[in-house]
Structures are given as structure tokens and as C-alpha cells.
Design a protein around this motif. Structure first.
Motif, short mmCIF file in Angstrom:
data_model
loop_
_atom_site.label_atom_id
_atom_site.label_comp_id
_atom_site.label_asym_id
_atom_site.label_seq_id
_atom_site.Cartn_x
_atom_site.Cartn_y
_atom_site.Cartn_z
N GLN A 180 -6.44 -2.46 7.40
CA GLN A 180 -5.77 -1.25 7.23
C GLN A 180 -6.90 -0.31 6.41
O GLN A 180 -7.09 -0.85 5.46
CB GLN A 180 -4.47 -1.35 6.45
N PRO A 181 -7.04 0.85 7.05
CA PRO A 181 -8.02 1.84 6.13
C PRO A 181 -7.28 2.22 5.04
O PRO A 181 -6.29 2.61 5.42
CB PRO A 181 -8.35 2.76 7.06
N LEU A 182 -8.02 2.42 3.96
CA LEU A 182 -7.51 3.07 2.54
C LEU A 182 -8.45 4.28 2.46
O LEU A 182 -9.47 4.18 2.50
CB LEU A 182 -7.42 2.17 1.48
N ALA A 183 -7.62 5.26 1.94
CA ALA A 183 -8.41 6.47 1.40
C ALA A 183 -8.21 6.67 0.06
O ALA A 183 -7.51 6.18 -0.73
CB ALA A 183 -7.73 7.58 2.35
N ALA A 184 -8.97 7.59 -0.43
CA ALA A 184 -9.20 7.81 -1.91
C ALA A 184 -7.78 8.28 -2.32
O ALA A 184 -6.95 9.06 -1.59
CB ALA A 184 -9.96 8.90 -2.24
N GLY A 185 -7.32 7.77 -3.43
CA GLY A 185 -5.79 8.36 -3.88
C GLY A 185 -4.72 7.15 -3.49
O GLY A 185 -3.52 7.28 -3.85
N ASP A 186 -4.95 6.28 -2.53
CA ASP A 186 -3.93 5.22 -2.19
C ASP A 186 -3.92 4.39 -3.29
O ASP A 186 -4.60 4.21 -4.15
CB ASP A 186 -4.69 4.60 -1.10
N ARG A 187 -2.69 3.67 -3.22
CA ARG A 187 -2.40 2.75 -4.43
C ARG A 187 -1.93 1.41 -3.82
O ARG A 187 -1.36 1.40 -3.22
CB ARG A 187 -1.38 3.33 -5.21
N VAL A 188 -2.76 0.12 -4.16
CA VAL A 188 -2.45 -0.97 -3.88
C VAL A 188 -1.87 -1.70 -4.95
O VAL A 188 -2.16 -1.91 -6.05
CB VAL A 188 -3.68 -1.67 -3.33
N LEU A 189 -0.70 -2.37 -4.78
CA LEU A 189 0.06 -3.39 -5.51
C LEU A 189 0.12 -4.61 -5.06
O LEU A 189 0.57 -4.96 -3.93
CB LEU A 189 1.47 -2.95 -5.89
N VAL A 190 -0.59 -5.64 -5.90
CA VAL A 190 -0.57 -6.90 -5.59
C VAL A 190 0.57 -7.90 -6.17
O VAL A 190 0.28 -7.88 -7.67
CB VAL A 190 -1.96 -7.57 -5.71
N ILE A 191 1.58 -8.58 -5.74
CA ILE A 191 2.49 -9.24 -6.47
C ILE A 191 2.67 -10.58 -6.10
O ILE A 191 2.19 -11.03 -4.97
CB ILE A 191 3.86 -8.42 -6.53
N GLN A 192 3.17 -11.46 -7.09
CA GLN A 192 3.47 -12.78 -6.42
C GLN A 192 4.58 -12.79 -5.88
O GLN A 192 5.83 -12.23 -6.59
CB GLN A 192 3.34 -13.62 -7.74
N ALA A 193 5.11 -13.29 -4.87
CA ALA A 193 6.40 -13.24 -4.03
C ALA A 193 7.07 -14.37 -4.56
O ALA A 193 6.66 -15.50 -4.01
CB ALA A 193 6.02 -13.03 -2.64
N LEU A 194 8.24 -14.39 -5.04
CA LEU A 194 8.87 -15.49 -5.38
C LEU A 194 10.32 -15.41 -4.67
O LEU A 194 10.77 -14.24 -4.14
CB LEU A 194 9.32 -15.30 -6.98
N VAL A 225 0.85 -1.21 0.04
CA VAL A 225 -0.05 0.01 0.11
C VAL A 225 1.18 1.07 -0.05
O VAL A 225 1.66 1.37 0.99
CB VAL A 225 -0.92 -0.14 1.16
N ASN A 226 0.80 1.87 -1.17
CA ASN A 226 1.58 3.29 -1.18
C ASN A 226 3.10 2.98 -1.07
O ASN A 226 3.86 3.20 -0.08
CB ASN A 226 1.12 4.29 -0.13
N GLN A 227 3.52 1.79 -1.30
CA GLN A 227 4.89 1.40 -1.64
C GLN A 227 5.33 0.77 -0.21
O GLN A 227 6.62 0.50 0.02
CB GLN A 227 6.00 2.48 -2.19
N GLN A 228 4.40 0.44 0.73
CA GLN A 228 4.86 -0.15 1.87
C GLN A 228 4.36 -1.74 2.19
O GLN A 228 3.16 -1.65 1.82
CB GLN A 228 4.49 0.67 3.18
#
Length: 98
Positions: free
Chosen positions: A81-95, A68-71
Motif C-alpha cells: 500500500q502506498p503511503l504519502a506525506a501526512g499519512d499516519r500508521v498505527l501498529v498495535i498488538q491485536a489481543l 493506516v489513517n484509521q483503516q
């Protein structure tokens, strides 16, 4: 909704190419809420992808990492965790490898 308006009123959820190779799912603009609510809303566009992200207990799978926002998200179970407008979520495959 224009992209500019969506970026100010929504949470952007992006699935990494390693996950999209299973099921194509373009970036999603979803309403703010808890991380779980946001992920569920984004995965509604590609329900098959949900099986790659969540286990049968609806917890994040061990091979998935969420940022979430690079964290990196530490709570992989409750996802409150609460997310607000403008937040960015990245979902990756952890290898891992050696």
C-alpha cells in the motif's frame, strides 16, 4: 526538522504502548513509500521491536494489527500500500480473549 514540517513531508508511525513495553520506540517520522518501506524505516530506530512486528518471512505477525489513517490494513504479506506525506500508521498488538 520541525514537527510541523515533518507532519507535511513524512509519514508518522506510532507503536502502541502494548508493543513499546517490550522496547521503547517513540513515534517516528519517516519518508513516504510503500507500507513495508515505511515500517522498515520506523523499525530501524528499534530493531528489536521488529521481531515483535514481523515473523521470519517478514510478514506481519498474527498478533499485530496495522492501521493506516484509521483503516485496518488487510494485506499482511506484501505490504505494498502506498503511503504519502501526512499519512499516519498505527501498529498495535491485536489481543483476543473471552
Amino acid at each position: 526538522m520541525s514537527a510541523e514540517v515533518a507532519s507535511k513531508t513524512a509519514v508518522q508511525v506510532v507503536f502502541a504502548p502494548s508493543l513499546r513495553r517490550h522496547v521503547e520506540c517513540p513515534p517516528q517520522q519517516v519518508p513516504p513509500g510503500s507500507l513495508r518501506v515505511v515500517l522498515e524505516a520506523a523499525l530501524a530506530a528499534a530493531p528489536v521491536l521488529a521481531a515483535y512486528v514481523f515473523d521470519d518471512q517478514r510478514q506481519l505477525r498474527k498478533h499485530v494489527a496495522v492501521f493506516v489513517n484509521q483503516q485496518m490494513v488487510a494485506d499482511r504479506v506484501r505490504l505494498v500500500q502506498p503511503l504519502a506525506a501526512g499519512d499516519r500508521v498505527l501498529v498495535i498488538q491485536a489481543l483476543t480473549g473471552g
